[in-house]
Design an enzyme around this catalytic site. Structure first.
Site, PDB file in Angstrom:
ATOM      1  N   LYS A 138      10.376   1.642  -5.075  1.00 51.06           N
ATOM      2  CA  LYS A 138      10.402   1.561  -6.589  1.00 51.06           C
ATOM      3  C   LYS A 138      10.142   2.941  -7.324  1.00 51.06           C
ATOM      4  O   LYS A 138      10.634   3.133  -8.276  1.00 51.06           O
ATOM      5  CB  LYS A 138       9.588   0.304  -7.253  1.00 51.06           C
ATOM      6  CG  LYS A 138      10.236  -0.887  -6.738  1.00 51.06           C
ATOM      7  CD  LYS A 138      11.393  -1.358  -7.423  1.00 51.06           C
ATOM      8  CE  LYS A 138      11.601  -2.821  -7.076  1.00 51.06           C
ATOM      9  NZ  LYS A 138      12.823  -3.401  -7.859  1.00 51.06           N
ATOM     10  N   SER A 163      10.980  -1.874   2.548  1.00 49.46           N
ATOM     11  CA  SER A 163      11.069  -1.433   1.568  1.00 49.46           C
ATOM     12  C   SER A 163       9.634  -1.267   0.589  1.00 49.46           C
ATOM     13  O   SER A 163       9.538  -0.777  -0.186  1.00 49.46           O
ATOM     14  CB  SER A 163      11.743  -2.493   0.555  1.00 49.46           C
ATOM     15  OG  SER A 163      11.254  -3.855   0.917  1.00 49.46           O
TER      16      SER A 163
END
Length: 415
Positions: A52, A309
């Protein structure tokens, strides 16, 4: 259409001021299991332990062209990885950040966000549910004239996330046969997809969503983004009720069959395997791509890259993860057992247990029972067939019981 790759490469060059490219590592354990050449793109190893940071940094960088950090004010609403990425980038630029988080956000996530942002970031806790938090953040933006940073529905965020694909191709030195991508709001998956469409069109893509948050599959089946009526929040990094509009514009070219759904409890098995076998700490969303490898039937001999992720896992959740994994594997089951209230009844029951069966829970549900007592019974064993055999012995011995292992309502109330 203007080429996407040059702007992604510019974003990647800028990101190097924050951190080096995350590792692309061949995994021998998974490669041997699936008879394929399995590589892991370790986004759990960024400074904030998720990808992110890439999108947040890139969106800030573009917004601040020709301006100093002291003149910028960024706002986001997030209970997790996006908040931490925004906080880290705010401190890097010396920009002011206001991060709205639900009141129910775990203290660990709040503290980590505060550490990453330092004096540059103010955290506002508001709303019991994320929709309330988001509305408060957007209202604050309108009042203050601040810049809102969406977690995925932004071209600059998508461009930043696409740097994962650029690094991956550079590190591998060739185009992989398949890339497996986790999907939440779609920022990462659409960015990587768009970059590979230009730079490695022969590479096939597969997408992984949690079973209780299949917003991409639902959109592909309908032809447009749809809002799921309910979402299972366990895979908190990918439990999104509606795929982003901009991500879906890129992902709509795929078929629903390209999306593979991972049951939440099965993901727990994958998390524990990666932790115990490989020493890799992954959050539920970070394990998605690895988990769905078992659903792909054509990867033998292929080069496959799984994007991990994130690794923001609170170890206080570990008992719950183990519990879920055991249930899915059939190694733990819960029963409501009606036990006769007579001398020797408990001994009769205990004699039915197998040598590998272990009672993990034994609790009377009604203390004043006269003839029969209802008992919450949890039993673990070393193989699923052991517990099946136990139920057969219980029935043959005349014990009345109900298996509530897969009954979500009763399990939530009693377990």
């Amino acid at each position: 259409m203007e080429p996407f790759a040059p702007s992604v490469r510019q974003a990647a060059v800028a990101i190097r001021s924050l951190f080096d490219a995350t590792p692309l590592q061949r995994n021998d354990f998974l490669s041997a299991r699936y008879g394929a050449d399995i590589w892991l793109k370790r986004e759990d190893l960024t400074p904030v332990r998720s990808y992110k940071l890439r999108g947040a940094f890139n969106a800030m960088r573009k917004h601040m062209r020709g301006r100093s950090g002291a003149d910028a004010h960024f706002v986001c609403a997030s209970a997790g990885n996006h908040a931490q990425g925004v906080a880290f980038a705010c401190r890097h630029f010396g920009a002011r950040g206001t991060i709205f988080m639900p009141v129910t956000t775990p203290r660990q996530k709040i503290d980590k966000t505060r550490v990453f942002g330092g004096d540059c970031v103010e955290i506002v806790l508001t709303g019991d549910y994320f929709d309330q938090t988001l509305a408060a953040a957007q209202e604050f933006c309108a009042q203050q004239g601040a810049q809102f940073l969406p977690p995925f529905d932004s071209p600059d965020v998508i461009e930043g996330q696409a740097t994962v694909a650029m690094e991956m191709l550079d590190q591998l030195g060739r185009a992989p046969d398949l890339v497996v991508l986790p999907v939440g709001g779609g920022g990462l998956s659409s960015g990587v997809s768009k970059y590979l469409r230009e730079q490695a069109p022969e590479t096939r893509l597969a997408f992984a969503e949690p079973l209780g948050g299949a917003s991409l599959q639902g959109a592909l089946e309908t032809g447009q983004p749809v809002t799921l009526p309910a979402v299972d929040g366990f895979v908190d990094g990918a439990a999104v009720a509606r795929i982003g509009a901009l991500p879906f514009a890129e992902l709509r070219r795929f078929a629903p069959s390209d999306v593979h759904l991972a049951p939440e409890n099965r993901i727990c098995i994958t998390m524990l395997e990666m932790l115990n076998t490989e020493g890799v700490v992954l959050e539920p969303a970070g394990a998605l791509a690895i988990d769905v490898l078992q659903d792909l039937d054509d990867i033998q001999g292929k080069t496959v890259v799984c994007v991990c992720s994130g690794g923001n896992f609170d170890f206080e959740r570990l008992p719950d993860v183990k519990e879920r994994a055991q249930r899915f594997a059939g190694l733990k089951r819960y029963f409501v057992l009606r036990l006769p209230q007579r001398p020797g009844a408990l001994r009769d029951f205990l004699q039915l247990l197998g040598p590998d069966d272990d009672i993990s829970r034994f609790e009377y549900l009604k203390k004043s029972a006269r003839n029969f007592g209802s008992i919450l019974l949890g039993v673990e064993s070393t193989a699923p067939e052991n517990l099946t055999a136990l139920t057969e012995r219980l029935s043959a011995a005349g014990f009345a019981f109900r298996d509530i292992t897969l009954d979500d309502i009763l399990s939530e109330l009693l377990v």
